[in-house]
Enzyme design. Structure first.
Site, PDB file in Angstrom:
ATOM      1  N   ASP A  94      15.036 -22.999   2.331  1.00  0.00           N
ATOM      2  CA  ASP A  94      13.619 -22.647   2.327  1.00  0.00           C
ATOM      3  C   ASP A  94      13.539 -21.127   2.231  1.00  0.00           C
ATOM      4  O   ASP A  94      13.753 -20.427   3.216  1.00  0.00           O
ATOM      5  CB  ASP A  94      12.948 -23.151   3.614  1.00  0.00           C
TER       6      ASP A  94
ATOM      7  N   GLU B  30      13.448 -24.697  -2.450  1.00  0.00           N
ATOM      8  CA  GLU B  30      12.021 -24.918  -2.664  1.00  0.00           C
ATOM      9  C   GLU B  30      11.502 -23.932  -3.704  1.00  0.00           C
ATOM     10  O   GLU B  30      11.869 -22.758  -3.694  1.00  0.00           O
ATOM     11  CB  GLU B  30      11.265 -24.734  -1.343  1.00  0.00           C
TER      12      GLU B  30
ATOM     13  N   ASP C 102      11.352 -23.040   9.754  1.00  0.00           N
ATOM     14  CA  ASP C 102      11.983 -22.766   8.456  1.00  0.00           C
ATOM     15  C   ASP C 102      13.244 -23.609   8.263  1.00  0.00           C
ATOM     16  O   ASP C 102      13.534 -24.074   7.165  1.00  0.00           O
ATOM     17  CB  ASP C 102      12.310 -21.277   8.317  1.00  0.00           C
TER      18      ASP C 102
END
Length: 162
Positions: free
Chosen positions: A7, A66, A138
């Site tokens: 992420d 992502e 996260d």
């Protein structure tokens, strides 16, 4: 197969590693790389070094990152894009295949809805990886990205066999 989910973030870059055995998922590790320094180049270097350590320690087979979303702040979006570049670069340096997923795709795969909040994501990650201790939101997002990639890889393998 060992999957690394990332992420991207300039301050906090979440990471999560899972093992996939058929339809079984097992938590291997998760954490957050915190950028160090005030200059952008120094912060990016610190993220690169920390993420490199993660790959050396856990030896993943594939990775997933992502995709960056565009927001109102163009400067913030550009900085996030640079952190995302580190998230793509490090696994590529290790020769890994890298999947990329939009945030809504990750949420839909893991939670069942494309607009889930962080609490829902963390809850579903804990459901799919019993006993996991999350290093933070996260890291939970990074594990969700790894789970999403594992599901997509499994689906693609079934299509190839059919």
């Amino acid at each position: 197969m060992r999957v690394l989910g990332i992420d991207p973030g300039l301050r906090n870059l979440g990471w999560g590693v899972i093992e996939v055995d058929g339809s079984r998922l097992r938590h291997v590790g998760n954490g957050i790389c915190h950028s160090v320094g005030t200059e952008l180049a120094t912060r990016l270097l610190s993220l690169h070094e920390q993420l490199t350590e993660v790959l050396q320690r856990f030896s993943p087979d594939i990775a997933a990152v992502e995709k960056t979303f565009v927001n109102k702040d163009a400067v913030g979006t550009l900085k996030l894009g640079q952190a995302r570049g580190i998230a793509l670069l490090v696994p590529a340096q290790f020769g890994l295949e890298i999947g990329e997923y939009a945030p809504n795709s990750v949420k839909k795969t893991v939670v069942g809805v494309g607009h889930a909040d962080k609490n829902q994501i963390a809850h579903m990650v804990k459901m799919q990886l019993p006993g996991v201790q999350l290093a933070g939101p996260d890291a939970a997002d990074a594990l969700a990205i790894a789970i999403c990639h594992a599901h997509h890889q499994s689906h693609n393998r079934m299509k190839v066999r059919a």
